[in-house]
Scaffold this motif. Structure first.
Motif, PDB file in Angstrom:
ATOM      1  N   TYR A  17      -0.141   5.497  -1.843  1.00 16.65           N
ATOM      2  CA  TYR A  17       0.163   4.164  -1.331  1.00 16.65           C
ATOM      3  C   TYR A  17       0.387   4.256   0.176  1.00 16.65           C
ATOM      4  O   TYR A  17       1.128   5.127   0.663  1.00 16.65           O
ATOM      5  CB  TYR A  17       1.416   3.593  -2.005  1.00 16.65           C
ATOM      6  CG  TYR A  17       1.303   3.539  -3.509  1.00 16.65           C
ATOM      7  CD1 TYR A  17       0.864   2.394  -4.154  1.00 16.65           C
ATOM      8  CD2 TYR A  17       1.615   4.664  -4.282  1.00 16.65           C
ATOM      9  CE1 TYR A  17       0.744   2.356  -5.540  1.00 16.65           C
ATOM     10  CE2 TYR A  17       1.504   4.635  -5.667  1.00 16.65           C
ATOM     11  CZ  TYR A  17       1.057   3.474  -6.289  1.00 16.65           C
ATOM     12  OH  TYR A  17       0.932   3.445  -7.655  1.00 16.65           O
ATOM     13  N   TYR A  33      18.576   3.840  -4.107  1.00 16.59           N
ATOM     14  CA  TYR A  33      18.130   2.932  -3.041  1.00 16.59           C
ATOM     15  C   TYR A  33      19.269   2.627  -2.071  1.00 16.59           C
ATOM     16  O   TYR A  33      19.093   2.638  -0.850  1.00 16.59           O
ATOM     17  CB  TYR A  33      17.600   1.654  -3.678  1.00 16.59           C
ATOM     18  CG  TYR A  33      17.216   0.579  -2.699  1.00 16.59           C
ATOM     19  CD1 TYR A  33      15.951   0.565  -2.122  1.00 16.59           C
ATOM     20  CD2 TYR A  33      18.106  -0.427  -2.358  1.00 16.59           C
ATOM     21  CE1 TYR A  33      15.594  -0.422  -1.224  1.00 16.59           C
ATOM     22  CE2 TYR A  33      17.756  -1.415  -1.464  1.00 16.59           C
ATOM     23  CZ  TYR A  33      16.497  -1.413  -0.895  1.00 16.59           C
ATOM     24  OH  TYR A  33      16.153  -2.395  -0.003  1.00 16.59           O
ATOM     25  N   ALA A  59      11.527   0.984  -3.114  1.00 13.13           N
ATOM     26  CA  ALA A  59      11.386  -0.461  -3.298  1.00 13.13           C
ATOM     27  C   ALA A  59       9.922  -0.886  -3.371  1.00 13.13           C
ATOM     28  O   ALA A  59       9.562  -1.783  -4.141  1.00 13.13           O
ATOM     29  CB  ALA A  59      12.094  -1.191  -2.161  1.00 13.13           C
ATOM     30  N   GLN A  60       9.066  -0.247  -2.584  1.00 10.88           N
ATOM     31  CA  GLN A  60       7.673  -0.686  -2.527  1.00 10.88           C
ATOM     32  C   GLN A  60       6.818  -0.058  -3.634  1.00 10.88           C
ATOM     33  O   GLN A  60       5.928  -0.714  -4.182  1.00 10.88           O
ATOM     34  CB  GLN A  60       7.086  -0.354  -1.157  1.00 10.88           C
ATOM     35  CG  GLN A  60       7.739  -1.160  -0.041  1.00 10.88           C
ATOM     36  CD  GLN A  60       7.000  -1.027   1.283  1.00 10.88           C
ATOM     37  OE1 GLN A  60       5.869  -0.553   1.344  1.00 10.88           O
ATOM     38  NE2 GLN A  60       7.646  -1.449   2.358  1.00 10.88           N
ATOM     39  N   VAL A  69      12.945   2.670   1.217  1.00 10.77           N
ATOM     40  CA  VAL A  69      11.857   1.694   1.345  1.00 10.77           C
ATOM     41  C   VAL A  69      10.716   2.048   0.400  1.00 10.77           C
ATOM     42  O   VAL A  69      10.128   1.172  -0.253  1.00 10.77           O
ATOM     43  CB  VAL A  69      11.365   1.635   2.802  1.00 10.77           C
ATOM     44  CG1 VAL A  69      10.083   0.797   2.914  1.00 10.77           C
ATOM     45  CG2 VAL A  69      12.446   1.041   3.698  1.00 10.77           C
ATOM     46  N   ALA A  70      10.406   3.333   0.288  1.00  7.12           N
ATOM     47  CA  ALA A  70       9.335   3.756  -0.617  1.00  7.12           C
ATOM     48  C   ALA A  70       9.687   3.436  -2.070  1.00  7.12           C
ATOM     49  O   ALA A  70       8.828   3.011  -2.848  1.00  7.12           O
ATOM     50  CB  ALA A  70       9.074   5.248  -0.446  1.00  7.12           C
ATOM     51  N   LEU A 117       2.088   3.118   3.509  1.00  9.33           N
ATOM     52  CA  LEU A 117       3.306   2.473   3.981  1.00  9.33           C
ATOM     53  C   LEU A 117       3.266   2.400   5.500  1.00  9.33           C
ATOM     54  O   LEU A 117       2.439   3.061   6.150  1.00  9.33           O
ATOM     55  CB  LEU A 117       4.547   3.251   3.519  1.00  9.33           C
ATOM     56  CG  LEU A 117       4.661   3.483   2.008  1.00  9.33           C
ATOM     57  CD1 LEU A 117       5.858   4.375   1.698  1.00  9.33           C
ATOM     58  CD2 LEU A 117       4.793   2.156   1.269  1.00  9.33           C
ATOM     59  N   SER A 118       4.140   1.632   6.087  1.00  4.48           N
ATOM     60  CA  SER A 118       4.106   1.440   7.543  1.00  4.48           C
ATOM     61  C   SER A 118       4.414   2.714   8.312  1.00  4.48           C
ATOM     62  O   SER A 118       4.059   2.844   9.481  1.00  4.48           O
ATOM     63  CB  SER A 118       5.108   0.351   7.946  1.00  4.48           C
ATOM     64  OG  SER A 118       6.429   0.733   7.585  1.00  4.48           O
ATOM     65  N   GLY A 170       8.868  -0.904  -7.312  1.00  2.00           N
ATOM     66  CA  GLY A 170       9.535  -2.202  -7.235  1.00  2.00           C
ATOM     67  C   GLY A 170       9.833  -2.825  -8.585  1.00  2.00           C
ATOM     68  O   GLY A 170      10.918  -3.368  -8.815  1.00  2.00           O
TER      69      GLY A 170
END
Length: 470
Positions: free
Chosen positions: A29, A184, A95-96, A92-93, A31-32, A99
């Protein structure tokens, strides 16, 4: 950075349904700040392990919008541990990538999503500011068994000492959603270097994800402080709202007592125990000769109302951690309608009994009526210092339930606490041991008095200690 989640629930491969990730596939995946990869090194009916591997792009962190990489200087932007240690990036990972699991959703196994199952999470590696003691203090109250392996700074140079980096394993029987939620929220608490701005959104996120468990956590103060990166204004808001959440129910619009309080009052009413308790505390305060008095944990002002009636008490201060209770006390006492001289005698202040507060210093006496049993046991030492070491009034009058007496009340008995918000209740000997230890440590002498009808074998329903400073 690597997070491994393992279960031995049968069939263990149901973990793939809960995570919404097929055990037979390697999935990536974007991610930013890099890429996340999910794969299963083990997948059988008896045991299944899912890995979340985060590959952070350190150059992209500096060039893009990802922040400064954990340091303000140019060198620190490129030389740091951010790509390798668990941090807010991993949150963040989670959550994304996970999720749906984080939200407790599973279309194919809905019953399993809400059922506690044996789960283990291993984090390689976690920077822990505060060491292993803090690590355990955070995870163990949530029901996890904790294993922590600390790594040296450099195995070739043992004289450099230990590093702050741990390989951490937590294990327990819980839902996957709860496990992911705890990770988290708590991973950034240990690291303390969030890669994004901390503002009101983060406060709301903390309260949303911490709902149902954070308000009762003995380390909630430190968790909130670290999660919000020591932003005092946000931390104070978080603490106030967590304290309100910790109450079993809100007061009614007209200042009615909470349902749990009403239940306790109904239980005690045949004995008129409330009136006897207030009367006993007032008598002890009068006997101490006090003129400046504190009511610590004043609630909705029951004792304050009686103190106001007695002209001996020239200055009266009521303090409570609940803003709602203070508002109800203000209404109950009709402070806005009091004559000027009466109003000048009393103040209500917001504060906590587990922190030093200079506003409490210099008073003749303090009343602590049915308060200590609402504190989590790990906070008692902080309470002792705040009251007996720092505030240090000449006299302290403290009451608490006698647990031995509970057997006389139907529906309570020996195995239940008297009030739904009590964290503990002491027997007479436990109370005596605690009070004598505190008195000895802080230069007080203490005597004990019964409150309410005394049973020959069980003692009184309420026990009272009067501390007087030597």
């Amino acid at each position: 950075m690597l997070l491994t989640i393992t279960t031995t629930h049968r069939p263990a491969t149901d973990l793939g349904y809960l995570l919404h990730k097929h055990p037979g596939r390697f999935q990536s995946y974007d991610l930013s700040f890099g890429q996340a990869h999910v794969f299963y090194p083990e997948a059988s009916d008896g045991r299944c392990a899912a890995c979340l591997l985060l590959d952070v792009d350190p150059v992209g962190l500096v060039r893009g919008r990802g922040g400064d990489g954990g340091g303000g200087s140019l060198l620190a932007q490129y030389v740091n541990d951010r790509p390798y240690t668990a941090s807010s990036f991993l949150s963040v990972a989670i959550a994304q990538v996970f999720g749906s699991a984080l939200g407790g959703r599973c279309k194919d196994r809905p019953d399993l999503a809400t059922a506690p199952i044996p789960l283990e999470a291993r984090i390689d590696v976690l920077p822990v500011r505060g060491g292993e003691a803090f690590l355990r203090a955070v995870f163990e109250p949530l029901g996890y068994a904790v294993e922590a392996e600390r790594h040296p700074l450099d195995e070739r140079f043992p004289e450099w000492g230990e590093s702050p980096y741990f390989s951490v394993t937590i294990a327990g029987e819980t839902t996957l959603a709860d496990l992911l939620t705890h990770l988290y929220v708590l991973i950034p608490v240990f690291d303390g270097q969030k890669h994004y701005f901390v503002g009101e959104d983060e406060l709301e996120k903390l309260l949303a994800k911490g709902g149902g468990w954070l308000a009762r956590h003995p380390q909630k103060d430190e968790i909130a402080r670290r999660y919000l990166r020591f932003r005092p204004s946000l931390y104070r808001q978080a603490l106030a709202r967590l304290v309100q959440e910790e109450q079993p129910a809100e007061a009614g619009p007209e200042g009615d007592e909470r349902p749990a309080d009403r239940a306790e009052d109904a239980l005690e009413r045949p004995l008129s125990l409330h009136e006897q308790r207030i009367g006993a505390v007032l008598a002890a305060l009068r006997a101490s000769g006090a003129r400046r008095v504190l009511d610590l944990g004043c609630g909705e002002g029951r004792l304050l109302r009686e103190l106001l009636k007695d002209k001996q008490f020239e200055e009266i201060v009521g303090m409570d951690v609940s803003i709602r209770s203070l508002e109800n006390a203000r209404d109950r006492l009709k402070l806005d309608r009091l004559p000027e001289r009466q109003a000048a005698r009393i103040r209500l202040i917001h504060g906590s009994l587990i922190y030093r507060d200079r506003r409490l210093e210099g008073f003749d006496a303090a009343a602590v009526v049915e308060v200590v049993e609402h504190l989590d046991p790990p906070r008692l030492s902080a309470f002792e210092r705040a009251v007996f070491e720092f505030a240090r009034p000449r006299a302290v009058v403290l009451t608490t339930p006698n647990r031995e007496y509970n057997v006389t009340w139907e529906g309570v008995g020996a195995d239940r606490l008297r009030h739904s918000d009590h964290r503990f209740e002491w027997t007479r000997q436990e109370f005596r041991d605690w009070a004598e230890r505190v008195a000895g440590q802080h230069g007080y002498r203490v005597r004990f008095l019964p409150v309410g009808p005394v049973d020959e074998a069980l003692g009184p329903p309420t026990q009272m200690a009067v501390f007087e400073r030597d």
